[in-house]
Design an enzyme around this catalytic site. Sequence first.
Site, PDB file in Angstrom:
ATOM      1  N   CYS A  57       0.759  -1.310  -0.040  1.00 61.84           N
ATOM      2  CA  CYS A  57      -0.063   0.188  -0.138  1.00 61.84           C
ATOM      3  C   CYS A  57       0.759   1.256   0.107  1.00 61.84           C
ATOM      4  O   CYS A  57       1.885   1.102   0.369  1.00 61.84           O
ATOM      5  CB  CYS A  57      -0.996   0.188   1.191  1.00 61.84           C
ATOM      6  SG  CYS A  57      -1.959  -1.453   1.470  1.00 61.84           S
ATOM      7  N   ARG A  78       3.673   0.852  -6.924  1.00 56.85           N
ATOM      8  CA  ARG A  78       3.712  -0.033  -5.950  1.00 56.85           C
ATOM      9  C   ARG A  78       2.553  -1.118  -6.170  1.00 56.85           C
ATOM     10  O   ARG A  78       2.781  -2.259  -5.342  1.00 56.85           O
ATOM     11  CB  ARG A  78       3.614   0.631  -4.542  1.00 56.85           C
ATOM     12  CG  ARG A  78       4.632   1.504  -4.120  1.00 56.85           C
ATOM     13  CD  ARG A  78       4.434   2.132  -2.860  1.00 56.85           C
ATOM     14  NE  ARG A  78       4.289   1.392  -1.603  1.00 56.85           N
ATOM     15  CZ  ARG A  78       5.567   1.272  -1.028  1.00 56.85           C
ATOM     16  NH1 ARG A  78       6.592   2.078  -1.140  1.00 56.85           N
ATOM     17  NH2 ARG A  78       5.490   0.380   0.021  1.00 56.85           N
ATOM     18  N   TRP A  99      -3.690  -2.248  -1.676  1.00 61.07           N
ATOM     19  CA  TRP A  99      -3.571  -3.477  -2.191  1.00 61.07           C
ATOM     20  C   TRP A  99      -4.215  -4.336  -1.292  1.00 61.07           C
ATOM     21  O   TRP A  99      -3.877  -4.476  -0.234  1.00 61.07           O
ATOM     22  CB  TRP A  99      -1.979  -3.751  -2.429  1.00 61.07           C
ATOM     23  CG  TRP A  99      -1.882  -5.018  -3.273  1.00 61.07           C
ATOM     24  CD1 TRP A  99      -1.710  -5.096  -4.481  1.00 61.07           C
ATOM     25  CD2 TRP A  99      -1.599  -6.443  -2.725  1.00 61.07           C
ATOM     26  NE1 TRP A  99      -1.430  -6.431  -5.070  1.00 61.07           N
ATOM     27  CE2 TRP A  99      -1.448  -7.254  -3.798  1.00 61.07           C
ATOM     28  CE3 TRP A  99      -1.723  -6.890  -1.369  1.00 61.07           C
ATOM     29  CZ2 TRP A  99      -1.119  -8.625  -3.764  1.00 61.07           C
ATOM     30  CZ3 TRP A  99      -1.524  -8.311  -1.196  1.00 61.07           C
ATOM     31  CH2 TRP A  99      -1.046  -8.946  -2.398  1.00 61.07           C
ATOM     32  N   ASN A 104      -0.620   0.870   6.020  1.00 57.56           N
ATOM     33  CA  ASN A 104       0.071  -0.216   5.214  1.00 57.56           C
ATOM     34  C   ASN A 104       0.584  -1.293   6.114  1.00 57.56           C
ATOM     35  O   ASN A 104       1.569  -0.951   7.284  1.00 57.56           O
ATOM     36  CB  ASN A 104       1.272   0.538   4.542  1.00 57.56           C
ATOM     37  CG  ASN A 104       2.271  -0.624   3.857  1.00 57.56           C
ATOM     38  OD1 ASN A 104       1.677  -1.768   3.452  1.00 57.56           O
ATOM     39  ND2 ASN A 104       3.457  -0.200   3.231  1.00 57.56           N
ATOM     40  N   GLY A 105       0.329  -2.488   6.071  1.00 56.75           N
ATOM     41  CA  GLY A 105       0.630  -3.466   6.741  1.00 56.75           C
ATOM     42  C   GLY A 105      -0.466  -4.381   7.108  1.00 56.75           C
ATOM     43  O   GLY A 105      -1.403  -4.304   6.462  1.00 56.75           O
ATOM     44  N   GLU A 111      13.110 -17.877 -13.899  1.00 48.29           N
ATOM     45  CA  GLU A 111      13.068 -16.315 -14.101  1.00 48.29           C
ATOM     46  C   GLU A 111      11.936 -16.017 -15.322  1.00 48.29           C
ATOM     47  O   GLU A 111      11.093 -15.228 -15.237  1.00 48.29           O
ATOM     48  CB  GLU A 111      14.199 -15.452 -14.334  1.00 48.29           C
ATOM     49  CG  GLU A 111      13.942 -14.046 -14.572  1.00 48.29           C
ATOM     50  CD  GLU A 111      13.343 -13.294 -13.391  1.00 48.29           C
ATOM     51  OE1 GLU A 111      12.866 -12.141 -13.705  1.00 48.29           O
ATOM     52  OE2 GLU A 111      12.681 -13.716 -12.460  1.00 48.29           O
ATOM     53  N   LYS A 122       8.352 -14.301 -15.264  1.00 50.18           N
ATOM     54  CA  LYS A 122       8.039 -13.154 -16.206  1.00 50.18           C
ATOM     55  C   LYS A 122       6.656 -13.132 -16.836  1.00 50.18           C
ATOM     56  O   LYS A 122       5.806 -12.352 -16.879  1.00 50.18           O
ATOM     57  CB  LYS A 122       9.099 -12.574 -16.948  1.00 50.18           C
ATOM     58  CG  LYS A 122      10.039 -11.897 -16.194  1.00 50.18           C
ATOM     59  CD  LYS A 122       9.990 -10.549 -15.741  1.00 50.18           C
ATOM     60  CE  LYS A 122      10.971 -10.191 -14.654  1.00 50.18           C
ATOM     61  NZ  LYS A 122      10.480 -10.638 -13.320  1.00 50.18           N
ATOM     62  N   GLU A 137       3.718 -13.441 -14.580  1.00 52.94           N
ATOM     63  CA  GLU A 137       3.327 -12.190 -13.975  1.00 52.94           C
ATOM     64  C   GLU A 137       2.414 -11.190 -14.659  1.00 52.94           C
ATOM     65  O   GLU A 137       1.427 -10.431 -14.305  1.00 52.94           O
ATOM     66  CB  GLU A 137       4.612 -11.498 -13.629  1.00 52.94           C
ATOM     67  CG  GLU A 137       5.322 -12.135 -12.202  1.00 52.94           C
ATOM     68  CD  GLU A 137       6.632 -11.134 -12.060  1.00 52.94           C
ATOM     69  OE1 GLU A 137       6.827 -10.762 -10.849  1.00 52.94           O
ATOM     70  OE2 GLU A 137       7.451 -11.186 -12.755  1.00 52.94           O
ATOM     71  N   HIS A 160      11.765 -36.569 -15.473  1.00 56.59           N
ATOM     72  CA  HIS A 160      11.027 -37.100 -14.178  1.00 56.59           C
ATOM     73  C   HIS A 160       9.808 -36.267 -13.680  1.00 56.59           C
ATOM     74  O   HIS A 160       9.514 -36.178 -12.654  1.00 56.59           O
ATOM     75  CB  HIS A 160      12.092 -36.483 -13.073  1.00 56.59           C
ATOM     76  CG  HIS A 160      13.567 -37.221 -13.215  1.00 56.59           C
ATOM     77  ND1 HIS A 160      13.616 -38.583 -12.772  1.00 56.59           N
ATOM     78  CD2 HIS A 160      14.679 -36.555 -13.677  1.00 56.59           C
ATOM     79  CE1 HIS A 160      14.839 -38.746 -13.117  1.00 56.59           C
ATOM     80  NE2 HIS A 160      15.383 -37.724 -13.583  1.00 56.59           N
ATOM     81  N   LYS A 179       4.784  -4.027  -6.518  1.00 60.72           N
ATOM     82  CA  LYS A 179       6.130  -3.632  -6.544  1.00 60.72           C
ATOM     83  C   LYS A 179       7.042  -3.885  -5.316  1.00 60.72           C
ATOM     84  O   LYS A 179       7.681  -4.723  -5.387  1.00 60.72           O
ATOM     85  CB  LYS A 179       6.298  -2.304  -7.147  1.00 60.72           C
ATOM     86  CG  LYS A 179       7.792  -1.940  -7.511  1.00 60.72           C
ATOM     87  CD  LYS A 179       8.418  -3.009  -8.621  1.00 60.72           C
ATOM     88  CE  LYS A 179       9.838  -2.681  -8.883  1.00 60.72           C
ATOM     89  NZ  LYS A 179      10.244  -3.705  -9.757  1.00 60.72           N
TER      90      LYS A 179
END
Length: 607
Positions: free
Chosen positions: A2, A27, A74, A98-99, A479, A483, A486, A502, A602
Site C-alpha cells: 500500500c 507499488r 492493495w 500499510n501492513g 525467471e 515474468k 506475472e 522426471h 512492486k
Amino acid sequence: MCGIIGIVSKTEVLEKLIKGLKQLEYRGYDSSGVVTTNSNSFCRRRSSGKLVNLKKQLKEKPISGTIGIGHTRWATHGKPTEKNAHPHLTENVGLVHNGIIENYSELKESLNLKQVKFNSETDTEVITKLVEIELTENGLSPEDAVKVTLKKLKGSFALCFIFRGLENLLIATKRGSPLALGYGKNEMFVGSDASSLSLFTRKICYLEEGDFAIINREKVSILDCNYNEIARKIIQVSVDTGVLSKGSYKHFMQKEIFEQPAVISQVLGYYLNASDDSLTLQKYPSVKKTSRIILIGCGTAYYASLVGKYWIEKISGIPCSVELASEFRYREPIVNFNDLVVVVSQSGETADTLGALRHAKKFCKNICAIVNVEESSIAREANWVFPIKAGPEIGVASTKAFVCQLLVLMFLNMAFAEELNRLNENDKQKLFKGLLELPRIFTDILSKTKNLKKISKKLSAYKSVLFLGRDLLYPIALEGALKLKEISYIHSEGYASGELKHGPIALIDKDMPIIAINPKTDVFEKVNSNLEEVKARKGKLFLFTDNFGKSQSGNLTKAIFELPTCAALLEPIVYSLPMQLLAYFTALDKGTDVDQPRNLAKSVTVE
C-alpha cells in the site's frame, strides 16, 4: 505494498495528495482515497480501481483543506471495494495504513461486545475505532490515544492519522513497514518512500522501528519506541522525477528493459576500473574464514541468488545455499557464526527478506545487502551494503534490477575469488572483457526484436508454457517463467531440462509450447538430448541459443532466436533479456496491464 501520503501545509493540499498518490502507483494497488479536514469536518473520497476513478469523484465532488492524507490500497483483508478503501474514518479519526494487524479479529470481537459498528471488512478499521474510544470515552489527547492503541496491536504497520478539526496535526508511526518524513517550507510530508515525496522536497528522514512522529507545518517531533524524543538523520535524496515518467515509451516495463545498456554501463563504472581491469569494490567482508555463504531473496531476487550460487561455487569454491526469505526463519535454519549471509532485495523493504535478515543477525556477524534503495530498512540494518545502481524501477515485473543484481553478485564473487587466490589472471581478463561487452550485446539484442514478437504472438494463444534451462541457465528458465505468468497471466513453469523426464514430460504434446535456453556450454549436448524428447512428443519448441547452437539444432525446430556469443559465465545475464522481452510482447498481445498486473505489488512490505 500500500502507498501512504500525508501533508500538512498553509495552502490547499488536495492537488499534492493526488500527485503523491500518482507517484505511488508503481507499488501496485486496487483502490485509492483521500481525506482532508477543514472547519471541524471530514471530507473523504474513495474509489475502487485505478486513480483515474478517484480523480473523477473529486471532479464531481471536490474537497478542500490544508491538511490531508491519501492512500493506494492493495487488498489484504476484505475485497478491493470502495467501502474497504482507505482512508478509514470515525467521527474524529482518519487513518491510512500499510501492513497487517495480526490480532484484528480478537480486537474486533471485543469491540463488537461493546456494540461498536463496523463499515468495512478491513483490519485497519479496528485501529480507528480503538483510537476513537480513547479520545471520546477516556478523554485522551490524540497523541496519547494513539499510544494506548499501539500497545494493543500485533503485526506490522505504517500508520498516518488525521483528526477532525485539527488542521495542524498529523501523527505517523511505523513497526515493520517503511515510512518517511519530508521537510518543506511551512509544510511537512509523510510518505511510504522517497519517490512519493520527491515532487515536493529533497529533505527526507526515514523513521526507525517503533518511531512515533508528531507533525505540524512548522516542525516534526520524533519519539523512539520508548517515547523518548530523538533526532533522526535528515538526508538529501536525489530522486530524479524524470525517471518516474514513461517518456516516449508505452510502459515503464518497456522503458526499463530498453534502459539496460545504459544502466549496465553505470554499474560497470561503479564497480570496475576499466583502465587497469580492477574491481573498485574496496570494502567487503573477508571470506577466508567463511564456512558457507547463504543467499536469501524472494521472487526475482531469489532467482538472481540461484545464479549467484552457481557462480560462487564455480569461481570462489565456497559452499553456498539459497533460501526463500518467506520460509527461512520459520523452518529453524542452522546459521553459524562464520557464515556469510547475503540478502537480495530491489526495494530493500521486502518484509520477508527483512525478517530473514533480522533472524540471521542473531547468529552471525556478517550480513550483506544487495539493494537498489540505499536508504531502505534492509540497507540500514545490514553490516555491508552493495547498491545495484539500477535507478528507480517502476514496473512491477523486475527487469533492469534483476540484471543489476546479477552484476553485483558477480562483482562480489570476483572479490571473494581474488581474496582466496582462485581467480587466475587469464580468467579474470576474460571476465572483465565479457562484462565490458555487455552494453553492446544488450543493444544488439534490443535492435532485433522482430522474431521475438512473432514468437510472443504464438505464445499468447496458449494457456501453459514450459521453460527449460540447465546449469547456469536453469535459474533463467525459472525467471522467464515468472515474468511470463506475472504480466500475461499465462500459466508457465521453469524446469532444469534434465528434470524433464522426471515428470514434466507427461505434459508435452502438440499443444504445449516449450521455451528452451541452450547456447554452447559444457552441457549443450545433454540439453539437446532433452529437446529431442520434446520433438519426439510433438511439443512446440522455441529455442534460444547462439550461432553454434543454431548450427547444431536445425533438425529440432525452425523457431530459433539467435543471440550474440558471450562469455559462458555471463550467459545468465544475456539470456535474461530475451525472456523479459518475450513476456512483455506476449502481454501486449494479450492486452493485460503490463506495469500493474493484477494482484501484484512492486514492494511487498507485508508477509
